[in-house]
Structure formats: C-alpha cells, structure tokens
Design a protein around this motif. Sequence first.
Motif, PDB file in Angstrom:
ATOM      1  N   LEU A  68       0.824  -1.207   0.000  1.00  0.00           N
ATOM      2  CA  LEU A  68       0.000   0.000   0.000  1.00  0.00           C
ATOM      3  C   LEU A  68       0.862   1.264   0.000  1.00  0.00           C
ATOM      4  O   LEU A  68       0.345   2.367   0.006  1.00  0.00           O
ATOM      5  CB  LEU A  68      -0.959  -0.009   1.180  1.00  0.00           C
ATOM      6  CG  LEU A  68      -2.003  -1.129   1.124  1.00  0.00           C
ATOM      7  CD1 LEU A  68      -2.963  -1.038   2.293  1.00  0.00           C
ATOM      8  CD2 LEU A  68      -2.807  -1.095  -0.165  1.00  0.00           C
ATOM      9  N   LEU A  88       0.090  -3.914   6.914  1.00  0.00           N
ATOM     10  CA  LEU A  88       0.059  -2.851   7.924  1.00  0.00           C
ATOM     11  C   LEU A  88       1.356  -2.043   7.878  1.00  0.00           C
ATOM     12  O   LEU A  88       1.333  -0.814   7.988  1.00  0.00           O
ATOM     13  CB  LEU A  88      -0.139  -3.457   9.319  1.00  0.00           C
ATOM     14  CG  LEU A  88      -1.490  -4.121   9.576  1.00  0.00           C
ATOM     15  CD1 LEU A  88      -1.552  -4.680  10.982  1.00  0.00           C
ATOM     16  CD2 LEU A  88      -2.625  -3.138   9.359  1.00  0.00           C
ATOM     17  N   VAL A  89       2.469  -2.754   7.708  1.00  0.00           N
ATOM     18  CA  VAL A  89       3.753  -2.056   7.641  1.00  0.00           C
ATOM     19  C   VAL A  89       3.782  -1.114   6.445  1.00  0.00           C
ATOM     20  O   VAL A  89       4.227   0.031   6.555  1.00  0.00           O
ATOM     21  CB  VAL A  89       4.913  -3.070   7.567  1.00  0.00           C
ATOM     22  CG1 VAL A  89       6.197  -2.389   7.153  1.00  0.00           C
ATOM     23  CG2 VAL A  89       5.111  -3.736   8.909  1.00  0.00           C
ATOM     24  N   ILE A 103       1.305   0.344   5.121  1.00  0.00           N
ATOM     25  CA  ILE A 103       0.459   1.505   5.452  1.00  0.00           C
ATOM     26  C   ILE A 103       1.257   2.488   6.301  1.00  0.00           C
ATOM     27  O   ILE A 103       1.274   3.697   6.037  1.00  0.00           O
ATOM     28  CB  ILE A 103      -0.811   1.045   6.200  1.00  0.00           C
ATOM     29  CG1 ILE A 103      -1.740   0.314   5.247  1.00  0.00           C
ATOM     30  CG2 ILE A 103      -1.531   2.245   6.799  1.00  0.00           C
ATOM     31  CD1 ILE A 103      -2.976  -0.242   5.916  1.00  0.00           C
ATOM     32  N   GLY A 104       1.969   1.953   7.318  1.00  0.00           N
ATOM     33  CA  GLY A 104       2.784   2.816   8.171  1.00  0.00           C
ATOM     34  C   GLY A 104       3.825   3.567   7.359  1.00  0.00           C
ATOM     35  O   GLY A 104       4.013   4.776   7.519  1.00  0.00           O
ATOM     36  N   ILE A 105       4.480   2.845   6.456  1.00  0.00           N
ATOM     37  CA  ILE A 105       5.514   3.473   5.620  1.00  0.00           C
ATOM     38  C   ILE A 105       4.906   4.582   4.764  1.00  0.00           C
ATOM     39  O   ILE A 105       5.468   5.670   4.637  1.00  0.00           O
ATOM     40  CB  ILE A 105       6.206   2.419   4.727  1.00  0.00           C
ATOM     41  CG1 ILE A 105       7.039   1.481   5.596  1.00  0.00           C
ATOM     42  CG2 ILE A 105       7.094   3.092   3.685  1.00  0.00           C
ATOM     43  CD1 ILE A 105       7.660   0.328   4.831  1.00  0.00           C
ATOM     44  N   ILE A 142       2.320   6.412   5.373  1.00  0.00           N
ATOM     45  CA  ILE A 142       1.987   7.600   6.181  1.00  0.00           C
ATOM     46  C   ILE A 142       3.237   8.429   6.439  1.00  0.00           C
ATOM     47  O   ILE A 142       3.264   9.646   6.214  1.00  0.00           O
ATOM     48  CB  ILE A 142       1.375   7.179   7.540  1.00  0.00           C
ATOM     49  CG1 ILE A 142       0.052   6.457   7.332  1.00  0.00           C
ATOM     50  CG2 ILE A 142       1.172   8.388   8.431  1.00  0.00           C
ATOM     51  CD1 ILE A 142      -0.408   5.735   8.556  1.00  0.00           C
ATOM     52  N   VAL A 143       4.299   7.739   6.897  1.00  0.00           N
ATOM     53  CA  VAL A 143       5.536   8.449   7.205  1.00  0.00           C
ATOM     54  C   VAL A 143       6.104   9.087   5.935  1.00  0.00           C
ATOM     55  O   VAL A 143       6.522  10.252   5.935  1.00  0.00           O
ATOM     56  CB  VAL A 143       6.557   7.490   7.843  1.00  0.00           C
ATOM     57  CG1 VAL A 143       7.882   8.188   8.072  1.00  0.00           C
ATOM     58  CG2 VAL A 143       6.017   6.947   9.153  1.00  0.00           C
TER      59      VAL A 143
END
Lengths: 351, 341
Positions: free
Chosen positions: A91, A149-150, A152-154, A156-157
């Motif tokens: 993602l 999920l990771v 997605i986190g990446i 966002i950052v």
Amino acid sequence: MSTLERPGASAGLSGGGGITKRQAWGIVWLLAAALFAWLMLGVWPDWVNAILTSKKAFASAVLNGLTLAGLYFLVASGFTLVFGLMRNVNLAHGSLYLLGAYIGYEVATRSGYWLLGVAAGFVVLALVGLVMQVLVFRRLEGDDLRQTLVTIGISIVAADLMLAVWTGTTYQIVTPAWLDGAVGLPIITAVKSNGEAVFLRYPFYRLVVLGVAIVIGVGLWLMLNRTRVGMMIRAGVDDRAMLSASGINVHAVFAIVFAIGAGLAGFAGVVGGSALSVAPGEDVRYLLASLVVVIVGGMGSITGAAIGALLIGLAEQIGLVYFPTYGIVLTFVIMVVVLAVRPQGIMGKAR
Amino acid sequence: MTALAPTDKPAAQSILEKIGAGNIVVLVLLALYPAVASDFFLTQIGAYSLILGMISLSLMLLAGYGGMVSLAQISVAGIAGYTVAIFGLNNSGVHGFGWPFWIVVPIATLVAAGASALIGVISNRTEGIYTIMITLAIATAFFYFTQQNYSLFNGFPGYTGIRAPEFWGVNWRDPMPFYYLCLGFAVVAYAAVLYGSRSTYGLTVQAVRDNPRRMRALGFNVTAHKVVAYFYAGIIAGLAGVLLVWFNGRISPGTINVSAAINVLIIAVIGGMRHPIGPFLGAVVVVLMQTFAIDIVGAERFNTLIGLFFLVIVFVSPDGLLGLWGRIKPHLAQESLRSGP
C-alpha cells in the motif's frame, strides 16, 4: 449482424454446434473493435454527434484515456508483480510513485536533462524497493496482514516526510523541446463546408507516454515469458514453496521483483509528473488506480494489469467528459461488476 | 495531562483483568471523569476518543472476530453523517429537510448499516488480504465521489452547521451532556460487541474466521454470516458517525478521506484487536498523541510520529497495546511477588 450472433448464442447454450463459445466471443470482440475503429476514424453522421456531443470531445477523451491507461499500467504492473509473487499488498506503492516524481523533478531541473531525471526516478526507487524488501518485508515473510500494515505505516511516514521536504507546492517537470508540441493525427474531427477535413491535433508527449507504456509492457511480458529470471518469477507466482525447494534463491528473486516493481513506480512518477503534475495527494490517486486496476485485471498478471489499466483509464476520461460528477462511480461500477462476475479478476487464476 | 493521569492508569489495569468487575470499575471511572476534567478534556479528548473508539470498534468487530480488515468503516460513519446533514438541518442551503432527530438518527444508522452490508457483499467476493484492497478502493472512491458530487454531497465544502439536538430540557451540545451521550452510546456498543462475541452467532463468525471451509462443509452459510457481521458493524459505525457529525458540527470529504480511513485502522491496531476495549484504548492514545505531540514535534510532523509509533507497534506487538500488556503483566506479577513483604 443478427445472423452472426445467433450461432454464437446457441453454441454458448449447447456447447456443440458450428461455432465454439470462444469463436463467438472472438466475433463479438471483432465487431466491437470494428465499431470502435469506425468511431475513431470515420466521419460521424449527425445523429452520432447528437448522442456523443462531438467527435473532437470523444476522440480526445479516448486518447486521454489511453495515455492515462499507459501511466496506470506502468504503476500497476509493479504492484501486481509484487503481489503475485510475494502476496505482499504494497500500500506504499503510491508513495513510491510520488517519491519517484519528486526525485525526477529535482534531477531533471538541476541537471537540465529530462532523460537523466527519468533514469534517476527508476534507479533510486529500485534501490528504495530493494532496501524495503531486504530490511522490512523479509522479516515479516508469510504474514500478509502485518506486511500490509507495515506498508500503510511506511506510506503515512513517507507522505509526511515528502510534504516536509517538498511542501504542498505543485510541481511540473519540464519536458525537453523535442517532446513538446502537438501532432496531427489521422482522425477527422469535422469536415468544413468547403469539403476540407479537420484533423485532430494531440500533444506529442502524451503519445510518447502511451508508446513507452506499450514498450515496457511488451518488455515485461518478454522478460517474464522468455528469460530465465522470468521463468523463476512465474514459477514463484504459481508455487513459491516449490520454487524454493528446487534450489532457487527465492529471496534474490523477491528482491529483483521488488526492485523492478518499485523502479517502475518511480519511472511512472517522472513520466506522469511530466504529463500531469506532482503534488501531495497524487500518491493516493495512483494507489487507488493500482488497486482497482489489479482487482479488475487479476492479481499477478501483467496482461491483466494492461487490460485493467485500459478499462479504468478509458472509463475515467470518458466519464469525465460525459458525466463529470459521477465519473468515479463508473470506475467503481467496473470494479463491482468484475468482482461479481469474476472475483479473481479478468486474467486472474481461480484458486 | 495531570487531570487525566489518575483516571487513565487504573483504567488500563483493571480492563486487563478481563472480568466483569474490571468493566464496572472502568465504567465508574469514566462516569466520574467529568468531575475532574475541564471542558477541553471532556470533549476534545473524552468524547472524541469515545467516538473514534466506536468507529474502530466496528473495525475490530470485523477484523478481530471475522478476520475481515475493512478500511471502509470511516465511509460508513461518513454515510451516517451525510444522512444526518441531508435529512436534518444544516447551514449550507442544500437539502436539510429538517426532520426531527428521533427520525433522522435511526434512518442514518440504518442507511449506514445497509451501506456497510453492501460493502460486505462486494468485498466478500474474495477472501483474506483482498478485503483490505477492495475496502480501501471503496473508501477512496467514496471520498472522491463526495468531493466531485454537488447534487447529493455538496462537493468539497460538504455540510456545515449540523447541531446536536435539544431534548428533555438538556442541550446535548454542551460538553458534559455530549460526553455522557457519547459514553452512553459507546458503552452500549461495547457491551453489545462483548455479548455478541459470546452468542451463538458470534461464535459462528469466529469459527468462520478460523476455518471457512469446514464451516461451509458443516452447512453454515459463510457469506451470510459475514455480511450480517458487516451490518452490525455498520450500526456501530453509523451511530459513531452521527456523534461525529454532531461533534464536528460539519461533514465534508475531508472527514472521510483516506488518511481518516487509515487512522481508524491505526487506532484499532495500536489498541489491539483481541478485545473490544482495544479500540477505545487505541483511540485514547492516538487522540492524546494528536493533542500533545504538537508540543513535542510540532503540528506539521504529527503524521511521521504516529506513523513511526504504528510501525513500532506492528513490529513489536501484533496485538497492539493489549498484547504488549499481556506479555509484560506476568513479569510484573513476579516482580511484585519478589519485592513484596
């Protein structure tokens, strides 16, 4: 026309008869292609003009749709390859696109060479993809949800850091002079009263984008179907465990695929950023495009990505012209219809 | 911050005893919270956490019990919010039929639940990780649609001037009544999920999550069970959407954009999806970070902070803070035994 369709319909029902179902579909496709060719190349009578607003609007929409489809294909082909092989829903793919566009912009404006920017977009993002695969995804192998999920986190950052570095300004990557300007196409938009035909003029660069997408698509197909690495990748898509068991270094294959996928996203970023613009929010737009293209086309299939990109690109641009405020619904409807009829996607394999 | 610390810490401990007494202690503490909290802490932290917690609870219901990670729950809440704006009163001069709240709220909730069930039908054409992709596509498409469409959703500006109603002589817009309103809804939703998870239906859904093929072979209609789960999740998200639109006083595409959709997932993952309290815990943490991180990293870089925190949680503890606590607790218990008198 009706005589042609009847045997096809009966074949579909009975399975026997003169024409197979496949042939019947072939005839239907041929007719559709002929109709499309006439719509694009022929001179429209008034009643068609009345239905479809104007030939110019229609032809431009189709061409815009085709070039957009080329761009979508470049982004989605990497996404689908990575998913097909690693079951990794990346993602952060939209962020890779946007990062590629920014890097391409920086390199192209500072060096003055547009081609250098394109190359930088590909190479840098391929390296980023490699690093992501080695440092992050290898640690979470076999855990689909956590990998997603990771990413997605990446994303966002990454989106936030890109906003910090390049701010909210909209950039336009300047294309070199030899790609500028418009060319005349053998598409007659109207006939003047003195009998002279008016031809459609279209930006040359957009045609180049389409051409590049086709070349890369063919190249990818050849790589997948004619080379040793491609064979490994295809084997991995079908049965990862078996590929590993037959002595192939699966991690190396994964790393190559991720690098290609991310590199293509970065490449598409520079190419797309030159045709359209580079701004925060584009990452989400291309992520959505990749998702829908891959859902429609089928996971892990390059041909599927091409078909999906074509459908979505055309739907988006034609929708923009004929029902502006409901354009996105058309894309959505295509996705739902495909899911209803063929949940695995048009070219996806049933599991 | 100081006002919150005493109420929050024991809350987190007693929840994890996972017994009825724990729930009661938390409820009492939450009910007494307005006695110590200022208006800001009551609405911007308390009520807002409860609302976000409810939306995440609807995701937790689907993901934790059903194994379906839906990213479209904020869209469902948004649909309820838009319904309230269209059928109730708004300042935007578009629609706003002015129907009373006791008709509008049930309609909004049902519309949202129906939309959620529809999303369930669509996304259940495939299984597993595809659900995330399809629901994210739906959420993104819905966001772009609300932005483009002016005849129904009033496009980019959306609807403003939507107010919580006044009844029983109480103005529910005031901080304390609104907090209790949110608390009431949240408690009902929480209890319903907890009760539902132990019911026959809830157990069936969990069995479907663990082994859909076996459940199908046993004669259960797997798809129907999942779609019904989406419907229930839609009721919770819809109610939360009504509260959210009353809280903000407005609804626009910005409320339901992709980062909002992902925020809901972040809250649920940070809190933990093993127990319905997780989403609320996650909501409190995220809202506190949102409010006070501005002092640490500045308002601009908040997303980097939350993103990194989220990444750490995903890497360190897949079950979120609840899972982290579950791992630390045995060690603490031993420590206290050793150091005890």
